[in-house]
Design an enzyme around this catalytic site. Structure first.
Site, PDB file in Angstrom:
ATOM      1  N   ASN A 141       1.061  -1.128  -0.276  1.00  0.00           N
ATOM      2  CA  ASN A 141       0.260  -0.011   0.469  1.00  0.00           C
ATOM      3  C   ASN A 141       0.931   1.394   0.185  1.00  0.00           C
ATOM      4  OD1 ASN A 141      -1.354   2.007   0.362  1.00  0.00           O
ATOM      5  ND2 ASN A 141      -2.872   1.267   2.454  1.00  0.00           N
TER       6      ASN A 141
ATOM      7  N   HIS B  42     -12.506   3.632   0.686  1.00  0.00           N
ATOM      8  CA  HIS B  42     -13.031   2.564   1.627  1.00  0.00           C
ATOM      9  C   HIS B  42     -13.725   1.068   1.541  1.00  0.00           C
ATOM     10  CE1 HIS B  42     -12.601   6.311   4.782  1.00  0.00           C
ATOM     11  NE2 HIS B  42     -10.983   5.858   4.611  1.00  0.00           N
TER      12      HIS B  42
END
Ligand code: AMP
Length: 398
Positions: free
Chosen positions: A7, A180
């Protein structure tokens, strides 16, 4: 199959290695201050103490090199050599309307992520740096991208179209995308398991409330509506982001403070939200402490935050018609029993009743609902990395 999950932010890189399909976490780590003085890698092999190494890292290539060093380290490593890592999965913030699921990285995918960068200027370029570094250093390892927006692509047009000139949507792709999504998808699947149902049988309201925060309405296991918009600025009150406001504030403040829309946008992203109201901190723990000392603005920030979540719970209840469970996840949702209690307070007439004793918990899967609560209240710690590893494993295996 050992899967490396990456990430990448503009100056940071989080990673995990998971063994799939057993879903065993082998190690996790974080590289911070890439390209800035004081670069550091913090690596943790599960069951061992953390190792922290400060070493200059000028770019993401150098960061990945240090991650590789950590992964193959005799003592702290989890593989003998990098050929044991059979796949890499990357988190990507913005996939626009082009991606409704995770895919293998190809030149076309890279080009798309680049073209979508205007919709996620802080994130997509950083993700590309991570992909490119991995391609350079592990050229034969397949890579998969998992888009945060993909889960929200099932929203009907009535949820994602803004009431603006329709040409702005056609010409500039201005619409709600949400964010998200990987977290909302994970907790949806986990909630279905906890409820003993198939994902396609559940209607949920998933509250991902951390430093960034969003609520989604899940209908039959799919995203039906979500609170974040074109960018992650819309919706809930966040650590430093304002969430929903009257858009007229921008022109009004531009005149009053003699600043332009870009500066106001930056203030709405970085100096608003919990920090803006409280004047203390963007961190809910600081706000809670200040509140306990009688600070009124801290209390106001807390109340506005809770009220906004409650507002969306009510709105999404109305959109869904039937709700099986409300889910709390992310930093505040997983750790703050008083915030969960305040959000649920007064929702009894909607059939939502939290058990205050059961609620006295943090960071574990748990049913928090009172016995007579029609709607379950569930605490589910999110696990975006696991979701990325699952997708990566499935795609590479196939
Ligand atoms: P996340 O973005 O999901 O990592 O969440 C980070 C945020 O969670 C922090 O900024 C805090 O506001 C919040 N947080 C973490 N632990 C607690 C806690 N014990 N009580 C209240 N808020 C917390």
């Amino acid at each position: 199959m050992k899967v490396l999950v990456v990430n990448c932010g503009s100056s940071s890189l989080k990673y995990q290695v998971l063994d799939m399909p057993s879903e065993t976490l082998l190690c996790k780590g974080l590289v911070e201050r890439i390209g800035i003085d004081g670069s550091v890698i913090k690596h943790e092999k599960i069951g061992m103490p953390k190792y922290v190494k400060e070493v200059p890292m000028n770019d993401h290539n150098e960061a990945i090199l240090h991650v590789i060093d950590a992964l193959i380290d005799r003592e702290y490593g989890v593989v003998k050599n990098m050929s044991e890592i059979e796949a890499i999965g990357h988190r990507i913030v913005q996939g626009g309307e082009r991606y409704d699921k995770s895919v293998l990285v190809t030149d076309k995918v890279i080009q798309d992520i680049r073209e979508l960068a205007p919709l996620a200027p802080l994130h997509n370029p950083a993700h590309l740096l991570g992909i490119s570094a991995c391609q350079k250093l592990m050229p034969s390892t397949p890579q998969v991208v998992v888009f945060d927006t993909a889960f929200h692509q099932t929203m009907p047009a009535k949820s994602y179209i803004y009431a603006l000139p329709y040409e702005w949507y056609e010409k500039y792709a201005v619409r709600r995308y949400g964010a998200h999504g990987t977290s909302h998808r994970y907790v949806t699947l986990r909630a279905a398991e906890m409820l003993g149902k198939k994902p396609e049988e559940v209607n949920l309201i998933t509250c991902h409330i951390g430093n960034g925060a969003s609520v989604s309405a899940i209908k039959n296991g799919k995203c039906y509506d979500t609170s974040m918009g074109l960018t992650p600025l819309q919706g809930l009150v966040m650590g430093t982001r304002c969430g929903d406001i009257d858009p007229a504030v921008i022109a009004y403040i531009a005149g009053k403070e003699n600043i332009d829309a870009f500066e106001i946008d930056s203030i709405m992203n970085k100096k608003s939200g919990i920090l803006g109201i409280s004047g203390i901190s963007s961190d809910m723990r600081d706000v809670e402490n200040a509140m306990a000392e009688g600070n009124e603005r801290a209390k106001l920030a807390w109340d506005v935050f809770a009220q906004r979540v409650k507002h969306y719970v009510g709105a999404y209840y109305a959109e869904l018609g039937r709700v099986d469970a409300i889910i709390f996840t992310a930093g505040v949702g997983e750790n703050s029993a008083p915030m969960r209690a305040d959000i649920c307070e007064g929702l009894e007439n909607l059939g939502i009743k939290i058990d205050l004793e059961a609620n006295n918990v943090r960071g574990e899967d748990k049913d928090l609902s009172a016995e007579d609560s029609k709607v379950k209240v569930l605490l589910i710690p999110t696990n975006e990395e696991l979701m990325i590893a699952r997708d990566t494993y499935e795609i590479v295996k196939a």
